[in-house]
Write a protein that holds these residues in place. Sequence first.
Motif, PDB file in Angstrom:
ATOM      1  N   THR A 173      20.417   0.891   9.084  1.00  0.00           N
ATOM      2  CA  THR A 173      18.781   1.121   9.460  1.00  0.00           C
ATOM      3  C   THR A 173      18.091   0.062   9.398  1.00  0.00           C
ATOM      4  O   THR A 173      16.923   0.047  10.158  1.00  0.00           O
ATOM      5  CB  THR A 173      18.274   2.239   8.056  1.00  0.00           C
ATOM      6  N   GLY A 174      18.569  -1.284   8.869  1.00  0.00           N
ATOM      7  CA  GLY A 174      17.846  -2.435   8.967  1.00  0.00           C
ATOM      8  C   GLY A 174      17.865  -2.757  10.463  1.00  0.00           C
ATOM      9  O   GLY A 174      17.130  -3.635  10.888  1.00  0.00           O
ATOM     10  N   GLN A 175      18.868  -2.338  11.370  1.00  0.00           N
ATOM     11  CA  GLN A 175      18.778  -2.787  12.759  1.00  0.00           C
ATOM     12  C   GLN A 175      17.843  -1.844  13.421  1.00  0.00           C
ATOM     13  O   GLN A 175      17.368  -1.927  14.519  1.00  0.00           O
ATOM     14  CB  GLN A 175      20.258  -2.441  13.102  1.00  0.00           C
ATOM     15  N   VAL A 176      17.267  -0.558  12.795  1.00  0.00           N
ATOM     16  CA  VAL A 176      16.386   0.161  13.280  1.00  0.00           C
ATOM     17  C   VAL A 176      14.991  -0.441  13.613  1.00  0.00           C
ATOM     18  O   VAL A 176      14.190  -0.484  14.340  1.00  0.00           O
ATOM     19  CB  VAL A 176      16.361   1.454  12.936  1.00  0.00           C
ATOM     20  N   GLY A 177      14.742  -0.906  12.224  1.00  0.00           N
ATOM     21  CA  GLY A 177      13.285  -1.635  11.896  1.00  0.00           C
ATOM     22  C   GLY A 177      12.774  -1.867  10.633  1.00  0.00           C
ATOM     23  O   GLY A 177      13.570  -1.507   9.625  1.00  0.00           O
ATOM     24  N   LEU A 216      27.304   6.053  14.710  1.00  0.00           N
ATOM     25  CA  LEU A 216      27.152   7.064  15.593  1.00  0.00           C
ATOM     26  C   LEU A 216      25.641   7.540  15.578  1.00  0.00           C
ATOM     27  O   LEU A 216      25.184   7.769  16.544  1.00  0.00           O
ATOM     28  CB  LEU A 216      28.367   8.106  15.530  1.00  0.00           C
ATOM     29  N   LEU A 217      25.680   8.353  14.360  1.00  0.00           N
ATOM     30  CA  LEU A 217      24.054   8.997  14.156  1.00  0.00           C
ATOM     31  C   LEU A 217      23.076   8.102  14.197  1.00  0.00           C
ATOM     32  O   LEU A 217      22.021   8.243  14.566  1.00  0.00           O
ATOM     33  CB  LEU A 217      24.256   9.808  12.767  1.00  0.00           C
ATOM     34  N   ILE A 218      22.997   6.908  13.301  1.00  0.00           N
ATOM     35  CA  ILE A 218      21.852   6.172  13.213  1.00  0.00           C
ATOM     36  C   ILE A 218      21.470   5.315  14.497  1.00  0.00           C
ATOM     37  O   ILE A 218      20.347   5.237  14.984  1.00  0.00           O
ATOM     38  CB  ILE A 218      21.924   5.117  11.929  1.00  0.00           C
ATOM     39  N   LEU A 219      22.521   4.528  15.281  1.00  0.00           N
ATOM     40  CA  LEU A 219      22.344   3.706  16.171  1.00  0.00           C
ATOM     41  C   LEU A 219      22.659   4.257  17.842  1.00  0.00           C
ATOM     42  O   LEU A 219      21.849   4.255  18.389  1.00  0.00           O
ATOM     43  CB  LEU A 219      23.067   2.463  15.910  1.00  0.00           C
ATOM     44  N   LYS A 220      23.859   5.015  17.741  1.00  0.00           N
ATOM     45  CA  LYS A 220      24.263   5.351  18.954  1.00  0.00           C
ATOM     46  C   LYS A 220      23.280   6.671  19.379  1.00  0.00           C
ATOM     47  O   LYS A 220      22.681   6.722  20.432  1.00  0.00           O
ATOM     48  CB  LYS A 220      25.443   5.907  19.023  1.00  0.00           C
ATOM     49  N   LEU A 221      23.100   7.490  18.536  1.00  0.00           N
ATOM     50  CA  LEU A 221      22.131   8.841  18.843  1.00  0.00           C
ATOM     51  C   LEU A 221      20.759   8.718  18.539  1.00  0.00           C
ATOM     52  O   LEU A 221      20.074   9.415  18.737  1.00  0.00           O
ATOM     53  CB  LEU A 221      22.964   9.948  18.170  1.00  0.00           C
ATOM     54  N   GLU A 222      20.524   7.517  17.736  1.00  0.00           N
ATOM     55  CA  GLU A 222      19.423   7.322  17.412  1.00  0.00           C
ATOM     56  C   GLU A 222      18.602   8.401  16.464  1.00  0.00           C
ATOM     57  O   GLU A 222      17.376   8.681  16.613  1.00  0.00           O
ATOM     58  CB  GLU A 222      18.278   6.983  18.528  1.00  0.00           C
ATOM     59  N   TRP A 223      19.273   8.638  15.484  1.00  0.00           N
ATOM     60  CA  TRP A 223      18.730   9.797  14.662  1.00  0.00           C
ATOM     61  C   TRP A 223      17.883   9.190  13.456  1.00  0.00           C
ATOM     62  O   TRP A 223      17.187   9.826  12.790  1.00  0.00           O
ATOM     63  CB  TRP A 223      19.872  11.014  14.055  1.00  0.00           C
ATOM     64  N   GLY A 224      18.084   8.043  13.391  1.00  0.00           N
ATOM     65  CA  GLY A 224      17.250   7.344  12.248  1.00  0.00           C
ATOM     66  C   GLY A 224      17.538   7.643  10.794  1.00  0.00           C
ATOM     67  O   GLY A 224      18.674   7.836  10.663  1.00  0.00           O
ATOM     68  N   LEU A 225      16.480   7.911  10.223  1.00  0.00           N
ATOM     69  CA  LEU A 225      16.654   8.208   8.836  1.00  0.00           C
ATOM     70  C   LEU A 225      17.284   9.572   8.774  1.00  0.00           C
ATOM     71  O   LEU A 225      18.070   9.797   7.544  1.00  0.00           O
ATOM     72  CB  LEU A 225      15.179   8.290   8.131  1.00  0.00           C
ATOM     73  N   THR A 226      17.137  10.597   9.590  1.00  0.00           N
ATOM     74  CA  THR A 226      17.879  11.802   9.379  1.00  0.00           C
ATOM     75  C   THR A 226      19.402  11.663   9.535  1.00  0.00           C
ATOM     76  O   THR A 226      20.187  12.219   8.754  1.00  0.00           O
ATOM     77  CB  THR A 226      17.383  13.010  10.415  1.00  0.00           C
ATOM     78  N   GLY A 227      19.766  10.900  10.392  1.00  0.00           N
ATOM     79  CA  GLY A 227      21.100  10.277  10.640  1.00  0.00           C
ATOM     80  C   GLY A 227      21.643   9.947   9.512  1.00  0.00           C
ATOM     81  O   GLY A 227      22.840  10.179   9.128  1.00  0.00           O
ATOM     82  N   ALA A 228      20.998   8.916   8.759  1.00  0.00           N
ATOM     83  CA  ALA A 228      21.222   8.087   7.806  1.00  0.00           C
ATOM     84  C   ALA A 228      21.712   9.118   6.562  1.00  0.00           C
ATOM     85  O   ALA A 228      22.627   9.143   5.843  1.00  0.00           O
ATOM     86  CB  ALA A 228      20.375   6.976   7.164  1.00  0.00           C
TER      87      ALA A 228
END
Length: 478
Positions: free
Chosen positions: A57-61, A198-210
């Motif tokens: 998640t640190g790579q998201v923002g 897969l969920l956080i970075l690739k599919l870009e689900w962010g906090l929900t994927g985490a």
Amino acid sequence: MAMDGGDKAALLEKHHHLQVEENSWVNESKRLWKISGPAIFTYICQYSLGALTQVFTGQVGEIELAAVSVENSVIAGLAFGVMLGMGSALETLCGQAYGAGQLRMLGIYMQRSWVILLTTSLFLLPLYIFAPPILTLFGESPEISRAAGKFALLMIPQLFAYAINFPIQKFLQSQRKLMAMAWISAAVLVQHTFFSWLLILKLEWGLTGAAITLNASWWLIVLLQLLYIFITKSDGAWSGFSWLAFQDLFSFVKLSLASAIMLCLEFWYLMVIIVIAGHLDNPVIPVDAISICMNINGWDAMISIGFNAAISVRVSNELGAGNARAAKFSVVVVSLTTIIIGVICTSIVIATRDVFPYFFTSSEAVAKETTRLSFLLALTVLLNGLQPVLSGVAVGAGWQAIVAYINIGSYYIVGLPLGIVLGFVFDFGAMGIWGGMIGGIVLQTLILIGIVATRNWDKEASEAESRVNKWGGSVANH
């Protein structure tokens, strides 16, 4: 000059005595590593689930990292502390019952612990549901509070996984069945890493994927451990579900609460640093930097918690079996071992202080602040060597209530006010807050050393015997 017979005999006797001591030391080290090795590996794998979620998640923002960090450290950290603490009553009871050869009691104790911890989960639910106002009340910025609150709601399933997991761990740990836990944790960590990416970075689900990945991983650990117990029967320690789980609950709750208070006061102490840092100017950068340091400290603490588990098992088993001298010797061996490991880990932190921040963040400002705090991190890592081991001795011997009072005095009457004064009055910021709190850890460690060194171990062994007889009677009669 020739030696007479008496001198020769004395020299041989001295040599023999040294050899026996050396052999005892080697044998005790082997016993400790056999328990602590898989325990350290298991705890590192399980801790890494949350830590890796932070990395992704640190790579998201920055705000996503702050949300996961605060939920992980404050909300889940609070629940983790309560659950681990309540569950650690089993370390005393299962360990001493195992040492006394009363195997069937272990399964009953685990079920009692499930009843208590699942009930406790219901009391902790409001913490997750009302996370934003609670975090704002503690002084966290509205932006971080809202994001962390959203993530906390998604993480409710993890709370109930903790309630089932910790009693299972203590049940298996007291019988030294640690390899099964290690293999399960490793397998779950591998799939967790892939699905987080897969969920956080690739599919870009962010906090929900985490949240989906982290919840699923914790429940997978619980289900696989339960399968292992149900299939193997754990050498007779598991004989199925029993109504005896609902007997003697009051005595069990008392020891569980003492264990929880003791451990929570330790867990929450470092967690409070992140909350207080939220009061600083431009809080996102110091909160992120401290979170990264706490993440590293957490990984190192897993080594100490592994030894904490090992010494707790060794002390409780030996006291349960009436071997006071063996219990005392085990404390000496594990203390020296963990001090050496603490020095090595401290050196690694100092050597990599310019590198490790970038594994967690792409922000230059956060990385710089993390490097600035790394010397305090190194000092905390050094203290991690001995302090958790002394707490493990306390759990193995059943001194939870005494240590709870020591923690209140050292941490909350000395360390916390000192940190606030240094951080805000003397304007040292995050370094002042953390520095003051290290003072509390030093004080607690010195008091625990004094207690362990002056304890009457023969008396502890007889108390363990009476505890096993008192709580084992109802099981033995069925």
